[in-house]
Design a protein around this motif. Structure first.
Motif, PDB file in Angstrom:
ATOM      1  N   SER A  52      22.764  39.388  16.508  1.00  0.00           N
ATOM      2  CA  SER A  52      22.307  39.519  17.891  1.00  0.00           C
ATOM      3  C   SER A  52      23.503  39.986  18.712  1.00  0.00           C
ATOM      4  O   SER A  52      24.651  39.647  18.415  1.00  0.00           O
ATOM      5  CB  SER A  52      21.773  38.187  18.432  1.00  0.00           C
ATOM      6  N   CYS A  53      23.215  40.797  19.712  1.00  0.00           N
ATOM      7  CA  CYS A  53      24.260  41.258  20.625  1.00  0.00           C
ATOM      8  C   CYS A  53      23.623  41.362  22.010  1.00  0.00           C
ATOM      9  O   CYS A  53      22.515  40.859  22.229  1.00  0.00           O
ATOM     10  CB  CYS A  53      24.855  42.590  20.141  1.00  0.00           C
ATOM     11  N   PHE A  54      24.300  41.984  22.957  1.00  0.00           N
ATOM     12  CA  PHE A  54      23.771  42.142  24.312  1.00  0.00           C
ATOM     13  C   PHE A  54      24.211  43.493  24.839  1.00  0.00           C
ATOM     14  O   PHE A  54      25.184  44.079  24.357  1.00  0.00           O
ATOM     15  CB  PHE A  54      24.269  41.015  25.228  1.00  0.00           C
ATOM     16  N   LEU A  55      23.479  44.010  25.803  1.00  0.00           N
ATOM     17  CA  LEU A  55      23.851  45.269  26.454  1.00  0.00           C
ATOM     18  C   LEU A  55      24.756  44.942  27.636  1.00  0.00           C
ATOM     19  O   LEU A  55      24.340  44.254  28.564  1.00  0.00           O
ATOM     20  CB  LEU A  55      22.603  46.016  26.930  1.00  0.00           C
ATOM     21  N   SER A  56      25.973  45.425  27.579  1.00  0.00           N
ATOM     22  CA  SER A  56      26.947  45.095  28.625  1.00  0.00           C
ATOM     23  C   SER A  56      26.564  45.724  29.966  1.00  0.00           C
ATOM     24  O   SER A  56      25.984  46.809  30.027  1.00  0.00           O
ATOM     25  CB  SER A  56      28.339  45.581  28.208  1.00  0.00           C
ATOM     26  N   THR A  57      26.913  45.021  31.044  1.00  0.00           N
ATOM     27  CA  THR A  57      26.778  45.581  32.389  1.00  0.00           C
ATOM     28  C   THR A  57      27.977  46.489  32.646  1.00  0.00           C
ATOM     29  O   THR A  57      28.895  46.584  31.817  1.00  0.00           O
ATOM     30  CB  THR A  57      26.760  44.467  33.454  1.00  0.00           C
ATOM     31  N   SER A  58      28.008  47.104  33.812  1.00  0.00           N
ATOM     32  CA  SER A  58      29.080  48.067  34.114  1.00  0.00           C
ATOM     33  C   SER A  58      30.450  47.407  34.214  1.00  0.00           C
ATOM     34  O   SER A  58      31.473  48.072  34.035  1.00  0.00           O
ATOM     35  CB  SER A  58      28.773  48.808  35.427  1.00  0.00           C
ATOM     36  N   PRO A 107      21.179  44.867  32.504  1.00  0.00           N
ATOM     37  CA  PRO A 107      20.423  45.814  31.680  1.00  0.00           C
ATOM     38  C   PRO A 107      19.791  45.117  30.478  1.00  0.00           C
ATOM     39  O   PRO A 107      20.436  44.300  29.821  1.00  0.00           O
ATOM     40  CB  PRO A 107      21.489  46.819  31.227  1.00  0.00           C
ATOM     41  N   GLU A 108      18.513  45.404  30.242  1.00  0.00           N
ATOM     42  CA  GLU A 108      17.819  44.851  29.088  1.00  0.00           C
ATOM     43  C   GLU A 108      16.987  45.945  28.430  1.00  0.00           C
ATOM     44  O   GLU A 108      16.487  46.843  29.107  1.00  0.00           O
ATOM     45  CB  GLU A 108      16.914  43.686  29.510  1.00  0.00           C
ATOM     46  N   PRO A 109      16.829  45.878  27.113  1.00  0.00           N
ATOM     47  CA  PRO A 109      16.058  46.905  26.417  1.00  0.00           C
ATOM     48  C   PRO A 109      14.566  46.738  26.659  1.00  0.00           C
ATOM     49  O   PRO A 109      14.090  45.648  26.966  1.00  0.00           O
ATOM     50  CB  PRO A 109      16.392  46.638  24.942  1.00  0.00           C
ATOM     51  N   VAL A 110      13.847  47.827  26.507  1.00  0.00           N
ATOM     52  CA  VAL A 110      12.390  47.783  26.538  1.00  0.00           C
ATOM     53  C   VAL A 110      11.925  47.898  25.092  1.00  0.00           C
ATOM     54  O   VAL A 110      12.305  48.831  24.386  1.00  0.00           O
ATOM     55  CB  VAL A 110      11.818  48.953  27.371  1.00  0.00           C
ATOM     56  N   ASP A 123      22.686  36.625  11.094  1.00  0.00           N
ATOM     57  CA  ASP A 123      23.887  36.186  10.377  1.00  0.00           C
ATOM     58  C   ASP A 123      25.066  35.951  11.324  1.00  0.00           C
ATOM     59  O   ASP A 123      26.047  35.297  10.950  1.00  0.00           O
ATOM     60  CB  ASP A 123      24.329  37.254   9.363  1.00  0.00           C
ATOM     61  N   LEU A 124      24.978  36.514  12.540  1.00  0.00           N
ATOM     62  CA  LEU A 124      26.108  36.506  13.470  1.00  0.00           C
ATOM     63  C   LEU A 124      25.572  36.711  14.873  1.00  0.00           C
ATOM     64  O   LEU A 124      24.708  37.564  15.084  1.00  0.00           O
ATOM     65  CB  LEU A 124      27.067  37.644  13.089  1.00  0.00           C
ATOM     66  N   MET A 125      26.072  35.921  15.838  1.00  0.00           N
ATOM     67  CA  MET A 125      25.686  36.096  17.235  1.00  0.00           C
ATOM     68  C   MET A 125      26.877  36.572  18.051  1.00  0.00           C
ATOM     69  O   MET A 125      27.975  36.021  17.942  1.00  0.00           O
ATOM     70  CB  MET A 125      25.176  34.770  17.825  1.00  0.00           C
ATOM     71  N   ILE A 126      26.642  37.587  18.877  1.00  0.00           N
ATOM     72  CA  ILE A 126      27.661  38.129  19.768  1.00  0.00           C
ATOM     73  C   ILE A 126      27.102  37.996  21.183  1.00  0.00           C
ATOM     74  O   ILE A 126      26.060  38.574  21.499  1.00  0.00           O
ATOM     75  CB  ILE A 126      27.970  39.596  19.416  1.00  0.00           C
ATOM     76  N   ILE A 127      27.778  37.202  22.018  1.00  0.00           N
ATOM     77  CA  ILE A 127      27.208  36.851  23.313  1.00  0.00           C
ATOM     78  C   ILE A 127      28.193  37.146  24.452  1.00  0.00           C
ATOM     79  O   ILE A 127      29.391  37.233  24.238  1.00  0.00           O
ATOM     80  CB  ILE A 127      26.772  35.368  23.340  1.00  0.00           C
ATOM     81  N   PRO A 128      27.671  37.265  25.675  1.00  0.00           N
ATOM     82  CA  PRO A 128      28.558  37.496  26.824  1.00  0.00           C
ATOM     83  C   PRO A 128      29.223  36.199  27.265  1.00  0.00           C
ATOM     84  O   PRO A 128      28.776  35.107  26.934  1.00  0.00           O
ATOM     85  CB  PRO A 128      27.593  38.009  27.901  1.00  0.00           C
ATOM     86  N   ALA A 129      30.297  36.329  28.025  1.00  0.00           N
ATOM     87  CA  ALA A 129      30.983  35.165  28.589  1.00  0.00           C
ATOM     88  C   ALA A 129      31.847  35.626  29.754  1.00  0.00           C
ATOM     89  O   ALA A 129      32.187  36.805  29.872  1.00  0.00           O
ATOM     90  CB  ALA A 129      31.851  34.484  27.536  1.00  0.00           C
ATOM     91  N   ALA A 130      32.201  34.676  30.598  1.00  0.00           N
ATOM     92  CA  ALA A 130      33.175  34.929  31.657  1.00  0.00           C
ATOM     93  C   ALA A 130      34.579  34.640  31.152  1.00  0.00           C
ATOM     94  O   ALA A 130      35.546  35.294  31.522  1.00  0.00           O
ATOM     95  CB  ALA A 130      32.865  34.076  32.880  1.00  0.00           C
TER      96      ALA A 130
END
Length: 199
Positions: A52-58, A107-110, A123-130
């Motif tokens: 899992s990952c996420f779409l980064s903001t600007s 931003p989120e995917p459709v 198998d692996l999670m990649i998440i946002p953080a401050a």
């Protein structure tokens, strides 16, 4: 959560958000290239075929190049979609996908919605953080989506938070519901912390 902890978190988030917004376009491009290199190596090291990952903001460390490259290599990538009940739905990243604005402007995917438990198979999670500290404590942006997700998983895989180099710190304010991560990925290095069971 005590008022003192809540206030400390709010102040720190505001400071980090301001620092991020002041980064140059060139600095962002260089950071995105570094993040892709670090994440590619992390995926290979774990032999991950589903992540899992996420779409980064600007203003976040860029993940979009990494996501595109992973999909092109045949890795299954789940991307989060926020829900009003505080949980996350997921959708599978495709080589070409539309992006919409999520509940909080991110931003989120459709795509086809998979329920919150879809992430249990990665198998692996990649998440946002401050920010992340040396014990693996993660400071999020205050809505609790990823804390709830990680806290509810029966078998949590390794979890890495993506941050800028300066956002890896000695100690962060935290409360009982805050979840630790396996490590942090920055543009220049991947740091494994000692106290997460998935490490």
């Amino acid at each position: 959560m005590s008022d003192a902890i809540a206030d400390a978190k709010r102040a720190l988030r505001a400071e980090l958000r301001e620092r991020r917004s002041m980064r140059s376009e060139q600095g962002r491009r260089e950071a995105a290239a570094g993040i892709r290199e670090q994440l590619d190596a992390l995926v290979e090291r774990h032999g991950a075929r589903s992540i899992s990952c996420f779409l980064s903001t600007s203003i976040e460390p860029g993940t979009r190049e990494f996501v595109g490259g992973a999909v092109a290599r045949g890795i299954r990538v789940l991307l989060p979609i926020t829900r009003k009940d505080g949980l996350l739905d997921w959708t599978v990243a495709e080589p070409e996908f539309d992006i919409a604005e999520g509940l909080f402007g991110q931003p989120e995917p459709v795509g086809e919605l998979l329920g919150p438990i879809a992430v249990n198979d990665v198998d692996l999670m990649i998440i946002p953080a401050a920010a992340v500290d040396r014990t693996g404590m993660r400071l999020g942006w205050g809505r609790g989506f990823f804390d709830k997700t990680i806290g509810s998983m029966e078998r949590c895989p390794p979890v890495y938070a993506v941050i800028f180099d300066s956002e890896f710190v000695d100690e962060l304010p935290s409360d009982l519901h805050d979840q630790r991560v396996t490590g942090a990925v920055t543009p220049s290095r991947t740091i494994v912390t000692a106290e997460h069971p998935g490490s």
